[in-house]
Design a protein around this motif. Structure first.
Motif, PDB file in Angstrom:
ATOM      1  N   ARG A 149      -7.641   0.591   1.859  1.00  0.00           N
ATOM      2  CA  ARG A 149      -8.819   1.409   1.537  1.00  0.00           C
ATOM      3  C   ARG A 149     -10.115   0.605   1.601  1.00  0.00           C
ATOM      4  O   ARG A 149     -11.169   1.127   1.961  1.00  0.00           O
TER       5      ARG A 149
ATOM      6  N   ASN B 160       0.791  -1.237   0.000  1.00  0.00           N
ATOM      7  CA  ASN B 160       0.000   0.000   0.000  1.00  0.00           C
ATOM      8  C   ASN B 160       0.822   1.286   0.000  1.00  0.00           C
ATOM      9  O   ASN B 160       0.321   2.329  -0.390  1.00  0.00           O
TER      10      ASN B 160
ATOM     11  N   GLY C  60      -3.372   5.347  -1.435  1.00  0.00           N
ATOM     12  CA  GLY C  60      -3.709   5.706  -2.823  1.00  0.00           C
ATOM     13  C   GLY C  60      -2.573   6.341  -3.597  1.00  0.00           C
ATOM     14  O   GLY C  60      -2.796   6.962  -4.627  1.00  0.00           O
ATOM     15  N   HIS C  61      -1.330   6.249  -3.096  1.00  0.00           N
ATOM     16  CA  HIS C  61      -0.207   6.872  -3.797  1.00  0.00           C
ATOM     17  C   HIS C  61       0.716   5.883  -4.498  1.00  0.00           C
ATOM     18  O   HIS C  61       1.771   6.263  -4.974  1.00  0.00           O
TER      19      HIS C  61
ATOM     20  N   ASP D 161      -5.860  -4.285   0.382  1.00  0.00           N
ATOM     21  CA  ASP D 161      -5.899  -2.842   0.192  1.00  0.00           C
ATOM     22  C   ASP D 161      -6.518  -2.203   1.443  1.00  0.00           C
ATOM     23  O   ASP D 161      -7.683  -2.441   1.758  1.00  0.00           O
TER      24      ASP D 161
END
Ligand SMILES: *Cc1c(COP(=O)(O)O)cnc(C)c1O
Length: 355
Positions: A221, A85, A208-209, A219
């Motif tokens: 997220r 991540n 998210g980078h 993930d």
């Protein structure tokens, strides 16, 4: 005879945690159902996970912009989830023990890994100092407490890049400045709950980078978005974690835990340092207040087996050191009462009198 539980993990839990969890296994929140057979989406269980999350935030004074996740897979799963991540090009790692080495091995699957320092050559008996963390690293990963070797970093390092820490065996033993971190993770079975759940504190802006595709379950997220309910979470360990968190709060919070932990560690290290037979294995300035590692002095080495036997006869459980260090390890996590540490010290002194 009373047993004094010095296991390194899974390890001692407060009586409050065990009793309330046992009660809920029989009848959960007045539902007439067991905690083990109720839907994780029931209003009763949703309330548990929400309260646990809120208490972690309160006890650790987590600022806005962070989420608290309850995931499966153990701390070892985080060794790959973190780089999956967060690692775009390069990450910096400090190698202070077996768990750190395992984390480094996984990170190398995802990009460049700069191992800024290692104490491997000294069997991880100290925490390296004076290393430089490159400014262009995506993050700096360290293990705050080295469970096997009994060394600990009881501070949040000052570096120019975000921190990531494996706090599996010392989370809730001192206040932390969460704002310095992108991710903090901790397997529950040392200072919180039975095995099966891992707490992850994650900064939402840090996600998210990376360019790669991330499998849904790996993930962060996914779990942020679904409040740790994307799939079935480990309900029973989460319930037990909530009991421990309540117990910490009622006892006076994390500062009070730290005070007690410091006291317990101080009397045990003092007993070792003033002993004729025993000697500590970790560098004194890096000593852990959670895992106290010691051996017999060279000239008494052949007494180690006899001491284990004697200690066992006195109700001491789990004091055999990890095979990579040998000797003894007394894990004295938050739930360990001072009286058990005193019982161990008395056992050591009595053994000493006989030799
Ligand atoms: C126990 C431990 C681990 C491994 O945890 P699992 O939940 O078994 O994967 C990782 N890091 C540290 C510091 C530990 O003490």
């Amino acid at each position: 005879m009373k047993k004094h539980n010095f296991y390194a993990g899974p390890s001692i839990l407060s009586e409050y945690t065990i009793k309330n969890t046992a009660d809920a296994v029989l009848n959960f929140a007045g539902t007439g159902l067991s905690l083990m057979e109720i839907s994780h989406r029931s209003k009763e269980f949703t309330a548990v996970i929400e309260e646990a999350k809120a208490l972690v935030k309160e006890l650790l004074e987590i600022p806005a912009g962070y989420d608290v996740l309850f995931l499966g897979g153990g701390a070892s799963m985080q060794f790959c989830m973190v780089p999956y991540n967060l690692l775009n090009k390069k990450a910096a790692y400090l190698e202070t023990g077996t768990w750190a080495s395992n984390a480094i091995k996984e990170a190398k699957l995802f990009g460049e890994v700069d191992v800024v320092a290692s104490s491997k050559e000294a069997n991880f008996s100290y925490i390296p100092k004076g290393y430089t963390v490159p400014d262009d690293a995506d993050y700096f990963h360290f293990t705050s407490n080295n469970t096997i070797y009994g060394t600990e970093m009881r501070f949040d390092p000052d570096v120019k890049v975000p921190l990531v820490a494996d706090m599996s065996s010392d989370i809730f033993s001192r206040p932390i400045d969460v704002s310095k971190y992108d991710v903090i993770y901790a397997g529950a079975q040392k200072n919180l709950a039975p095995a099966g759940v891992t707490i992850v504190i994650v900064k939402e802006d840090a996600l998210g980078h990376v360019d790669r595709a991330i499998p849904t379950m790996l993930d962060y997220r996914t779990h942020v978005k679904k409040g740790s309910m994307f799939n079935t979470p480990p309900c029973l360990p989460i319930y037990a974690a909530l009991q421990t968190l309540k117990y910490y709060k009622d006892a006076g919070g994390i500062k009070e835990m730290e005070k007690r932990d410091l006291e317990k560690a101080a009397i045990l290290y003092d007993a070792i340092d003033t002993s004729k037979l025993f000697v500590g294995t970790a560098a004194p300035e890096d000593r852990s207040i959670m895992n106290v590692c010691f051996v017999m002095k060279e000239e008494y080495k052949d007494l180690e087996g006899e001491f284990i036997e004697f200690a066992t006869s006195q109700g001491m459980v789990g004091i055999k050191g990890h095979r990579s260090v040998g000797g003894f390890r007394a894990s004295i996590y938050n739930a360990m009462p001072k009286s058990s540490v005193e019982a161990l010290i008395a056992t050591m002194k009595e053994f000493e009198k006989k030799h």
